[in-house]
Scaffold this active site. Structure first.
Site, PDB file in Angstrom:
ATOM      1  N   SER A  80       0.813  -1.217   0.000  1.00 54.23           N
ATOM      2  CA  SER A  80       0.000   0.000   0.000  1.00 54.23           C
ATOM      3  C   SER A  80       0.845   1.265   0.000  1.00 54.23           C
ATOM      4  O   SER A  80       0.411   2.310  -0.492  1.00 54.23           O
ATOM      5  CB  SER A  80      -0.940   0.003   1.217  1.00 54.23           C
ATOM      6  N   ASP A  88      -4.546   6.919  10.085  1.00 56.68           N
ATOM      7  CA  ASP A  88      -4.256   5.570  10.575  1.00 56.68           C
ATOM      8  C   ASP A  88      -2.878   5.453  11.202  1.00 56.68           C
ATOM      9  O   ASP A  88      -2.556   4.439  11.842  1.00 56.68           O
ATOM     10  CB  ASP A  88      -4.427   4.520   9.474  1.00 56.68           C
ATOM     11  N   HIS A 122       0.190   5.110   7.061  1.00 56.97           N
ATOM     12  CA  HIS A 122       0.474   5.566   5.705  1.00 56.97           C
ATOM     13  C   HIS A 122       0.755   7.067   5.669  1.00 56.97           C
ATOM     14  O   HIS A 122       0.093   7.838   6.367  1.00 56.97           O
ATOM     15  CB  HIS A 122      -0.713   5.247   4.791  1.00 56.97           C
TER      16      HIS A 122
END
Length: 207
Positions: free
Chosen positions: A25, A178, A181
């Site tokens: 990701s 979060d 990231h």
């Protein structure tokens, strides 16, 4: 005249270095609009420095080193010249055995070698809560494998963020909600730090 133009285009394409960014990701640009992701930002950084690069986003959110190994061969094109390997974060989140992660990375580098690709290995650091032995084994696999395969090595994907800080509180302004990231500003810092290593990869691949 048409034949001449086609020949010119073919020659120009031949000079372009194609780099596949194999990752998770972080490479895919999770949570960001397309132009703010790692690959578009890195592509822009390289172009600003006059490098003719086709940087392909082969990041898959949630992918582990096993996932990367399972798809690396079919991610390559006949025109691919180099590979960025940026995997391992999801192995950490799952607490996978570093020996398994190492074997998967070794398999990816073997595919790259068999396809005569230049490689940049991007490291990842294990947190201390897994214990010192786990951390030592996990952290060491990246530089050791890079050296074994004659690949370039960049120590940490998040290297550029450490100019801001290292604790979650210090990094709040460059991370998404979060805490895992990077946001657009964080991606800029990551690209600025890693850019020279990618430029060296491109230089190697163009020789």
């Amino acid at each position: 005249m048409t034949v001449v133009c086609l020949c010119t285009v073919t020659a120009a394409q031949a000079d372009t270095v194609e780099v596949i960014a194999l990752g998770d990701s972080l490479t895919a640009g999770y949570g960001l609009i397309d132009q703010n992701g790692f690959v578009p930002k890195m592509r822009e950084w390289l172009e600003e420095r006059g490098l003719d690069v086709r940087l392909v986003n082969a990041g898959v959110s949630g992918d582990t080193t096993a996932g990367g190994l399972s798809r690396v061969a079919w991610s390559l094109n006949p025109s691919t010249d180099a590979l960025i390997v940026a995997l391992g974060g999801n192995d950490l989140l799952r607490g996978l055995d570093p020996a398994v992660s190492r074997a998967n990375l070794d398999g990816i580098l073997t595919v790259a070698r068999d396809n005569d690709l230049e490689v940049l290995v991007v490291g990842m650091e294990a947190p201390g809560n897994y214990g010192p032995e786990y951390k030592a084994e996990f952290d060491a696999m990246y530089p050791e494998l890079a050296e074994s395969y004659g690949a370039l090595y960049f120590p940490r994907f998040f290297e550029g963020l450490y100019s801001v800080g290292e604790t979650p509180a210090e990094l709040r302004d460059v991370m998404q909600m979060d805490g895992i990231h990077p946001n657009a500003e964080g991606v800029d810092l990551i690209v600025e730090a890693m850019g020279p290593a990618v430029a060296e990869l491109v230089d190697r691949a163009s020789d």
